[in-house]
Design a protein around this motif. Structure first.
Motif, PDB file in Angstrom:
ATOM      1  N   MET A   1     -25.930  98.498 -63.756  1.00  0.00           N
ATOM      2  CA  MET A   1     -24.580  98.537 -64.340  1.00  0.00           C
ATOM      3  C   MET A   1     -24.156  96.961 -64.296  1.00  0.00           C
ATOM      4  SD  MET A   1     -20.928 100.169 -63.010  1.00  0.00           S
ATOM      5  CE  MET A   1     -19.407  99.543 -64.067  1.00  0.00           C
ATOM      6  N   THR A   2     -23.911  96.598 -65.462  1.00  0.00           N
ATOM      7  CA  THR A   2     -23.010  95.402 -65.681  1.00  0.00           C
ATOM      8  C   THR A   2     -21.720  95.663 -66.431  1.00  0.00           C
ATOM      9  OG1 THR A   2     -25.329  94.348 -66.203  1.00  0.00           O
ATOM     10  CG2 THR A   2     -23.272  93.251 -67.075  1.00  0.00           C
ATOM     11  N   LEU A   3     -20.671  95.148 -65.623  1.00  0.00           N
ATOM     12  CA  LEU A   3     -19.372  95.244 -66.119  1.00  0.00           C
ATOM     13  C   LEU A   3     -19.034  94.767 -67.229  1.00  0.00           C
ATOM     14  CD1 LEU A   3     -16.754  96.993 -65.131  1.00  0.00           C
ATOM     15  CD2 LEU A   3     -16.012  95.033 -63.893  1.00  0.00           C
ATOM     16  N   THR A   4     -18.234  94.882 -67.946  1.00  0.00           N
ATOM     17  CA  THR A   4     -17.777  94.221 -69.174  1.00  0.00           C
ATOM     18  C   THR A   4     -16.276  93.687 -68.815  1.00  0.00           C
ATOM     19  OG1 THR A   4     -19.065  95.463 -70.892  1.00  0.00           O
ATOM     20  CG2 THR A   4     -17.237  94.006 -71.673  1.00  0.00           C
ATOM     21  N   LEU A   5     -16.211  92.326 -69.069  1.00  0.00           N
ATOM     22  CA  LEU A   5     -15.029  91.613 -68.666  1.00  0.00           C
ATOM     23  C   LEU A   5     -14.641  90.909 -69.981  1.00  0.00           C
ATOM     24  CD1 LEU A   5     -15.802  89.928 -65.451  1.00  0.00           C
ATOM     25  CD2 LEU A   5     -14.055  91.968 -65.775  1.00  0.00           C
ATOM     26  N   THR A   6     -13.431  91.291 -70.333  1.00  0.00           N
ATOM     27  CA  THR A   6     -13.032  90.492 -71.706  1.00  0.00           C
ATOM     28  C   THR A   6     -11.770  90.088 -71.413  1.00  0.00           C
ATOM     29  OG1 THR A   6     -12.173  92.570 -72.627  1.00  0.00           O
ATOM     30  CG2 THR A   6     -14.475  92.033 -73.331  1.00  0.00           C
ATOM     31  N   VAL A   7     -11.211  88.775 -72.292  1.00  0.00           N
ATOM     32  CA  VAL A   7     -10.057  88.174 -72.008  1.00  0.00           C
ATOM     33  C   VAL A   7      -9.414  88.309 -73.552  1.00  0.00           C
ATOM     34  CG1 VAL A   7      -8.789  85.990 -71.697  1.00  0.00           C
ATOM     35  CG2 VAL A   7     -10.730  86.857 -70.044  1.00  0.00           C
ATOM     36  N   SER A   8      -8.178  88.703 -73.634  1.00  0.00           N
ATOM     37  CA  SER A   8      -7.662  88.724 -74.879  1.00  0.00           C
ATOM     38  C   SER A   8      -7.288  87.585 -75.710  1.00  0.00           C
ATOM     39  CB  SER A   8      -6.532  89.726 -74.976  1.00  0.00           C
ATOM     40  OG  SER A   8      -5.377  89.154 -74.335  1.00  0.00           O
ATOM     41  N   ASP A   9      -7.202  87.208 -76.909  1.00  0.00           N
ATOM     42  CA  ASP A   9      -6.650  86.016 -77.582  1.00  0.00           C
ATOM     43  C   ASP A   9      -5.409  85.743 -77.208  1.00  0.00           C
ATOM     44  OD1 ASP A   9      -9.489  86.095 -79.023  1.00  0.00           O
ATOM     45  OD2 ASP A   9      -8.523  87.099 -80.731  1.00  0.00           O
ATOM     46  N   PHE A  18      -7.763  78.610 -68.687  1.00  0.00           N
ATOM     47  CA  PHE A  18      -8.379  79.337 -68.071  1.00  0.00           C
ATOM     48  C   PHE A  18      -9.846  79.465 -67.747  1.00  0.00           C
ATOM     49  CE2 PHE A  18      -9.181  84.151 -67.628  1.00  0.00           C
ATOM     50  CZ  PHE A  18      -8.981  84.238 -66.030  1.00  0.00           C
ATOM     51  N   THR A  19     -10.406  79.548 -66.609  1.00  0.00           N
ATOM     52  CA  THR A  19     -11.688  79.813 -66.451  1.00  0.00           C
ATOM     53  C   THR A  19     -11.877  81.180 -65.520  1.00  0.00           C
ATOM     54  OG1 THR A  19     -12.232  77.521 -66.797  1.00  0.00           O
ATOM     55  CG2 THR A  19     -13.898  78.915 -65.690  1.00  0.00           C
ATOM     56  N   HIS A  20     -12.656  81.767 -65.598  1.00  0.00           N
ATOM     57  CA  HIS A  20     -13.223  82.912 -64.565  1.00  0.00           C
ATOM     58  C   HIS A  20     -14.748  82.904 -64.453  1.00  0.00           C
ATOM     59  CE1 HIS A  20     -13.666  85.192 -68.098  1.00  0.00           C
ATOM     60  NE2 HIS A  20     -14.416  86.171 -67.384  1.00  0.00           N
ATOM     61  N   VAL A  21     -14.877  83.335 -63.030  1.00  0.00           N
ATOM     62  CA  VAL A  21     -16.322  83.362 -62.719  1.00  0.00           C
ATOM     63  C   VAL A  21     -16.262  84.832 -62.122  1.00  0.00           C
ATOM     64  CG1 VAL A  21     -18.200  82.529 -61.594  1.00  0.00           C
ATOM     65  CG2 VAL A  21     -16.447  80.930 -62.211  1.00  0.00           C
ATOM     66  N   ALA A  22     -17.187  85.818 -62.391  1.00  0.00           N
ATOM     67  CA  ALA A  22     -17.439  86.788 -61.709  1.00  0.00           C
ATOM     68  C   ALA A  22     -18.950  87.116 -60.919  1.00  0.00           C
ATOM     69  CB  ALA A  22     -17.493  87.990 -62.929  1.00  0.00           C
ATOM     70  N   ILE A  23     -18.602  87.815 -59.943  1.00  0.00           N
ATOM     71  CA  ILE A  23     -19.912  88.031 -58.982  1.00  0.00           C
ATOM     72  C   ILE A  23     -20.047  89.399 -59.022  1.00  0.00           C
ATOM     73  CG2 ILE A  23     -21.134  87.742 -56.942  1.00  0.00           C
ATOM     74  CD1 ILE A  23     -19.176  85.303 -56.428  1.00  0.00           C
ATOM     75  N   GLU A  24     -21.113  90.184 -59.476  1.00  0.00           N
ATOM     76  CA  GLU A  24     -21.311  91.489 -59.352  1.00  0.00           C
ATOM     77  C   GLU A  24     -22.121  91.834 -58.412  1.00  0.00           C
ATOM     78  OE1 GLU A  24     -22.537  95.236 -62.348  1.00  0.00           O
ATOM     79  OE2 GLU A  24     -21.660  93.457 -63.048  1.00  0.00           O
ATOM     80  N   ALA A  25     -22.067  92.319 -57.426  1.00  0.00           N
ATOM     81  CA  ALA A  25     -23.051  92.992 -56.309  1.00  0.00           C
ATOM     82  C   ALA A  25     -23.252  94.351 -55.890  1.00  0.00           C
ATOM     83  CB  ALA A  25     -22.352  92.363 -55.144  1.00  0.00           C
ATOM     84  N   HIS A  26     -24.380  94.804 -55.729  1.00  0.00           N
ATOM     85  CA  HIS A  26     -24.685  95.951 -55.452  1.00  0.00           C
ATOM     86  C   HIS A  26     -25.550  96.335 -54.183  1.00  0.00           C
ATOM     87  CE1 HIS A  26     -23.530  97.594 -59.401  1.00  0.00           C
ATOM     88  NE2 HIS A  26     -23.924  96.333 -59.856  1.00  0.00           N
ATOM     89  N   GLY A  27     -25.167  97.166 -53.347  1.00  0.00           N
ATOM     90  CA  GLY A  27     -25.748  97.445 -52.027  1.00  0.00           C
ATOM     91  C   GLY A  27     -25.124  96.737 -50.880  1.00  0.00           C
ATOM     92  N   GLY A 221     -30.159  91.992 -48.502  1.00  0.00           N
ATOM     93  CA  GLY A 221     -30.740  92.920 -49.257  1.00  0.00           C
ATOM     94  C   GLY A 221     -29.996  93.268 -50.218  1.00  0.00           C
ATOM     95  N   ALA A 222     -28.639  92.905 -50.689  1.00  0.00           N
ATOM     96  CA  ALA A 222     -27.756  93.343 -51.382  1.00  0.00           C
ATOM     97  C   ALA A 222     -28.115  92.755 -53.072  1.00  0.00           C
ATOM     98  CB  ALA A 222     -26.500  92.961 -51.263  1.00  0.00           C
ATOM     99  N   ASP A 223     -28.064  93.295 -54.137  1.00  0.00           N
ATOM    100  CA  ASP A 223     -28.328  92.545 -55.304  1.00  0.00           C
ATOM    101  C   ASP A 223     -27.059  92.006 -55.788  1.00  0.00           C
ATOM    102  OD1 ASP A 223     -29.208  92.167 -57.790  1.00  0.00           O
ATOM    103  OD2 ASP A 223     -29.121  94.007 -58.692  1.00  0.00           O
ATOM    104  N   ILE A 224     -26.978  90.541 -55.856  1.00  0.00           N
ATOM    105  CA  ILE A 224     -25.741  89.940 -56.156  1.00  0.00           C
ATOM    106  C   ILE A 224     -26.236  88.883 -57.257  1.00  0.00           C
ATOM    107  CG2 ILE A 224     -24.283  88.078 -55.296  1.00  0.00           C
ATOM    108  CD1 ILE A 224     -24.947  89.011 -52.348  1.00  0.00           C
ATOM    109  N   ALA A 225     -25.297  88.935 -58.318  1.00  0.00           N
ATOM    110  CA  ALA A 225     -25.460  88.076 -59.642  1.00  0.00           C
ATOM    111  C   ALA A 225     -24.109  87.469 -59.827  1.00  0.00           C
ATOM    112  CB  ALA A 225     -26.052  89.072 -61.078  1.00  0.00           C
ATOM    113  N   VAL A 226     -24.319  85.935 -60.151  1.00  0.00           N
ATOM    114  CA  VAL A 226     -23.245  85.208 -60.238  1.00  0.00           C
ATOM    115  C   VAL A 226     -23.267  84.995 -61.721  1.00  0.00           C
ATOM    116  CG1 VAL A 226     -21.967  82.982 -59.781  1.00  0.00           C
ATOM    117  CG2 VAL A 226     -23.167  84.261 -58.011  1.00  0.00           C
ATOM    118  N   ARG A 227     -22.199  85.203 -62.505  1.00  0.00           N
ATOM    119  CA  ARG A 227     -22.209  84.903 -64.006  1.00  0.00           C
ATOM    120  C   ARG A 227     -21.811  83.674 -64.255  1.00  0.00           C
ATOM    121  NH1 ARG A 227     -19.416  90.412 -66.553  1.00  0.00           N
ATOM    122  NH2 ARG A 227     -20.217  91.901 -65.183  1.00  0.00           N
ATOM    123  N   ALA A 228     -22.127  82.897 -65.496  1.00  0.00           N
ATOM    124  CA  ALA A 228     -21.714  81.706 -65.602  1.00  0.00           C
ATOM    125  C   ALA A 228     -20.304  81.645 -65.977  1.00  0.00           C
ATOM    126  CB  ALA A 228     -22.401  81.404 -66.950  1.00  0.00           C
TER     127      ALA A 228
END
Length: 233
Positions: A1-9, A18-27, A221-228
């Motif tokens: 699963m890749t969560l969709t993150l959006t910022v309104s205009d 404003f800047t945000h960085v998301a980390i999605e982690a499973h396990g 062992g967790a699956d961790i992805a850092v988004r740009a």
């Protein structure tokens, strides 16, 4: 699963830096606060003291930018502080930082050390994608008051995070709702680091890398992805 993150205009227009960085982690493996997570919080408080160099948290340029942004959407920043400033005040108090659970301790430590608002949400409790919007005032925010579940509504124009079920965090990063918070049973999470100019994008990216490293250390062992980093500039 890749969560969709959006910022309104309209949020981008309100806070072009404003800047945000998301980390999605499973396990992930969560549990009660430990001696190791407690030491991280104590170290973060020491790093904060060095960073502030005698100033109050609200005098830091990054915290001042958040206060100005809160004022711009109608909130009083001295009453409803952004999460990083609120944690910093607790870190400098005699009571010190709270110990919540392992995952919350990790992201709180990074938040305090870098003076960056950081939040964590249980991916299994999020419905649809997450959106940062300016509220109409009709959205539901389910919280707990006096031990009873209650429904609040954000102010019109207030900046909130929400999913398909309702508001997950009021006043940008001031108060998270209990529905999506990280519990000791959480196995998948999204961690969000948020910054405003004048903080360099490289600094929030470095904070995200530090949190990802901590998550990997405490959940081998967790699956961790850092988004740009995603910037509104």
């Amino acid at each position: 699963m890749t969560l969709t993150l959006t910022v309104s205009d309209d949020v981008r227009a309100l806070a072009p830096g404003f800047t945000h960085v998301a980390i999605e982690a499973h396990g992930l493996v969560n549990g009660p606060s430990s001696e190791a997570s407690s030491e991280l919080l104590d170290d973060a408080a020491r790093r904060l003291v060095l960073r502030l160099d005698g100033r109050a948290p609200h005098e830091d340029p990054h915290m001042a930018a958040w206060r100005a942004t809160y004022t711009a959407f109608g909130s009083k920043p001295s009453r409803t502080r952004n999460s990083a400033e609120a944690l910093a005040k607790r870190a400098l108090s005699d009571a010190g930082l709270p110990r919540v659970n392992l995952l919350v301790d990790l992201y709180n430590a990074v938040s305090v050390a870098h003076l960056i608002p950081v939040g964590g949400e249980d991916l299994d409790r999020i419905e649809g994608g997450m959106r940062l919007i300016r509220a109409t005032g009709e959205e539901d925010f389910v919280t707990v008051a006096g031990g009873e579940e209650t429904v609040e509504h954000p102010d019109a124009g207030e900046v909130v995070w929400r999913d398909d079920a309702g508001v997950t965090c009021r006043r940008w990063n001031w108060r998270q709702g209990p529905r999506t918070r990280l519990t000791e049973g959480t196995a998948s999470g999204i961690f969000l680091l948020e910054s405003l100019a004048p903080m360099p994008v490289a600094e929030v990216a470095a904070a995200a890398a530090e949190l990802a490293e901590l998550l990997a250390r405490f959940s081998p062992g967790a699956d961790i992805a850092v988004r740009a980093p995603e910037s509104s500039a």
